[in-house]
Enzyme design. Sequence first.
Site, mmCIF file in Angstrom:
data_model
loop_
_atom_site.group_PDB
_atom_site.id
_atom_site.type_symbol
_atom_site.label_atom_id
_atom_site.label_comp_id
_atom_site.label_asym_id
_atom_site.label_seq_id
_atom_site.Cartn_x
_atom_site.Cartn_y
_atom_site.Cartn_z
ATOM 1 N N GLY A 1 55.053 -1.558 -3.901
ATOM 2 C CA GLY A 1 55.030 -2.973 -3.576
ATOM 3 C C GLY A 1 54.633 -3.143 -2.118
ATOM 4 C CG ASN B 1 -2.299 6.674 -4.128
ATOM 5 O OD1 ASN B 1 -3.473 6.733 -4.501
ATOM 6 N ND2 ASN B 1 -1.533 5.624 -4.360
ATOM 7 C CB SER C 1 3.721 1.330 -11.164
ATOM 8 O OG SER C 1 5.121 1.453 -11.042
ATOM 9 N N GLY D 1 8.448 8.859 -4.898
ATOM 10 C CA GLY D 1 7.872 8.735 -3.568
ATOM 11 C C GLY D 1 8.402 7.486 -2.906
ATOM 12 C CG ASP E 1 6.660 4.106 -12.372
ATOM 13 O OD1 ASP E 1 6.497 4.816 -11.367
ATOM 14 O OD2 ASP E 1 6.472 2.880 -12.386
ATOM 15 N N GLY F 1 10.910 3.636 -5.760
ATOM 16 C CA GLY F 1 10.783 4.288 -4.465
ATOM 17 C C GLY F 1 11.727 3.740 -3.419
ATOM 18 C CG HIS F 2 13.863 -0.412 -1.899
ATOM 19 N ND1 HIS F 2 15.144 -0.311 -1.401
ATOM 20 C CD2 HIS F 2 13.236 -1.363 -1.143
ATOM 21 C CE1 HIS F 2 15.296 -1.169 -0.406
ATOM 22 N NE2 HIS F 2 14.164 -1.802 -0.221
ATOM 23 C CB SER G 1 51.726 4.122 -3.557
ATOM 24 O OG SER G 1 52.830 3.467 -4.118
#
Length: 606
Positions: free
Chosen positions: A445, A144, A18, A11, A89, A92-93, A519
């Site tokens: 090069g 929640n 937690s 979430g 757990d 969420g960040h 390259s």
Amino acid sequence: MQGLLKFITCGSVDDGKSTLIGHMLYDAKLIFTDQKKTLEMDSKVKSTEGGIDYSLLLDGLMAEREQGITIDVAYRYFTTERRAFIVADTPGHEEYTRNMAVGASFADLAVILIDATKGVLVQTKRHTRICALMGIKSVVYAVNKMDLADYDEGVFEKVKREIKKLTSEYDFTSEYVIPVSATAGDNVTVKSVNMPWYQGDTLLSYLEQVDVADHKDETGFVLPIQRVSRPNHEFRGFQGQIEVGSISVGDEIGVLPSGEKAKIQSIYNTDKQVETAYKGQAVTVSLDREVDISRGCILVRDVELTVGKLFTCKLLWMDDKPLIQGKNYLLKLGTKAIPAVVMKVRAKIDVNEGSRIATDKIYKNEIAICELECQEQIVFDKFENHKELGSFILIDRISHMTSACGVVEYGLRREQNIRWHEMDITRALRSEQMNQTPKTIWLTGLSGAGKSTIANALEKKFFEDGKHTMLLDGDNVRHGLNKDLGFKEKDRIENIRRIAEVAKLMNDAGLIVLVSFISPLQADRRKAREIIGDDIFEEVYISTPIEECERRDVKGLYKKARAGKIPNFSGISSPYEPPEAAEITIDTTGKSIEDVVEYILSNLRK
């Protein structure tokens, strides 16, 4: 007793993940006495107005405790009278979305928390989409902080409607929505007296009884090979974990990708010889005849899997650097690890609406639809058919960091419609007729290092010796074959890929090919080597320092680049990665062209 349930909590930041699991463990008396005492003491130190900070049971890192957020994935095992659990757990960040994806990859069910006072957020949608991407079919939405919403049924019903709209596009087998207060404990392990209007199960009660078993009928037999066992010259066994079905001594099996057939001669489960082995068991099997099998091969019976190089996939990009089509990565699918190229980025998926947005570049935490090409044939299947053979990760070949995780959508039909046609006149015959060994001499090069001048002088020397050659110069090629390409990273990648394919065709014609390209990236030169073939690829690094290159700047390019007039200029506004193990390295500073050519030729002769 129900079987083991592996689930994750996810979430948005500070939704109480937690705290929820910590409160569940505490109330259900699933922690030791010393853990309980430590938790109560730590809560006093942290000063939570006399209450217990249940999140401390899972937020183990010091940085997490200081910031009050979850950074890493915290795994916890616990058991009740009715079921055993492993919970992850997850953070969420948005910065730690990759950690959340790791947790989702192991889980059978997701508990997704939503702050009742905020409703469904972008991170809620992202985590739901990642859970679906990882094959999770059962979700629980825990609404929640109902205590902060005054336990209002109307608030809960509003969030519930948002959830229903969110999940309408997914094919979840079970969905459940529960109003909870992780801090106060409402509906976590015991029914809430504050929400008499809710008549459903508590979170723990629901988790104890939910059925997450995959009830689809699996047929056949699948055993990915992890290791070949040769304890002595008399025994050759193939080891791995059975992913689908069962096998018995005497059964005929097929070997993919080769398609060869053989019969099972013996089966060992650990060190015990058995007659039959089943799904989930780690076994060693031996066959009745010699078959070429190595790590990454698959033993199968009565099942259709795809053998090919090309497939369309859906992936979550987790690297800080953007995904650019044409770039080369290491793909790990099943027990196989193989170089692969993101041939095309078809679109990215909008996190909010689920719509597809056309793009050719994907950034961190975005989900994309892509086409991948593997260096050689591998065995795969749709993720919905076989999770083990339909999921993969992409690894950056320079940093060795995991760049993406993804799932196979389907194999590309165009690969099935074309076949390599073997010709009677081969490279070896052309080489013999020309009396020379085909090679690609790849000069790399900085601009002004002397690559084109050296390549031209080398070709003149070969021509004098009666050799058949072709010189591909970076500037010249952009006048024709690659005139549609610019100088952005994706264009440079495609520029090198095309030249490598052309050089390979010319080598097949028996020619010695000289390639003069800046390259600048190691990954692109490595890809060129893989396309052309390590046995005929000679990398020559013209290591002239940038100060000398600038002094020779007859085109005035360095002056323009430093003035900001030329973007993506190698060595100035764009990186140049020197070769780590070139076959030949030479600094041309203070050397005549004759001396440089002789040095390169003498090394080539060796």
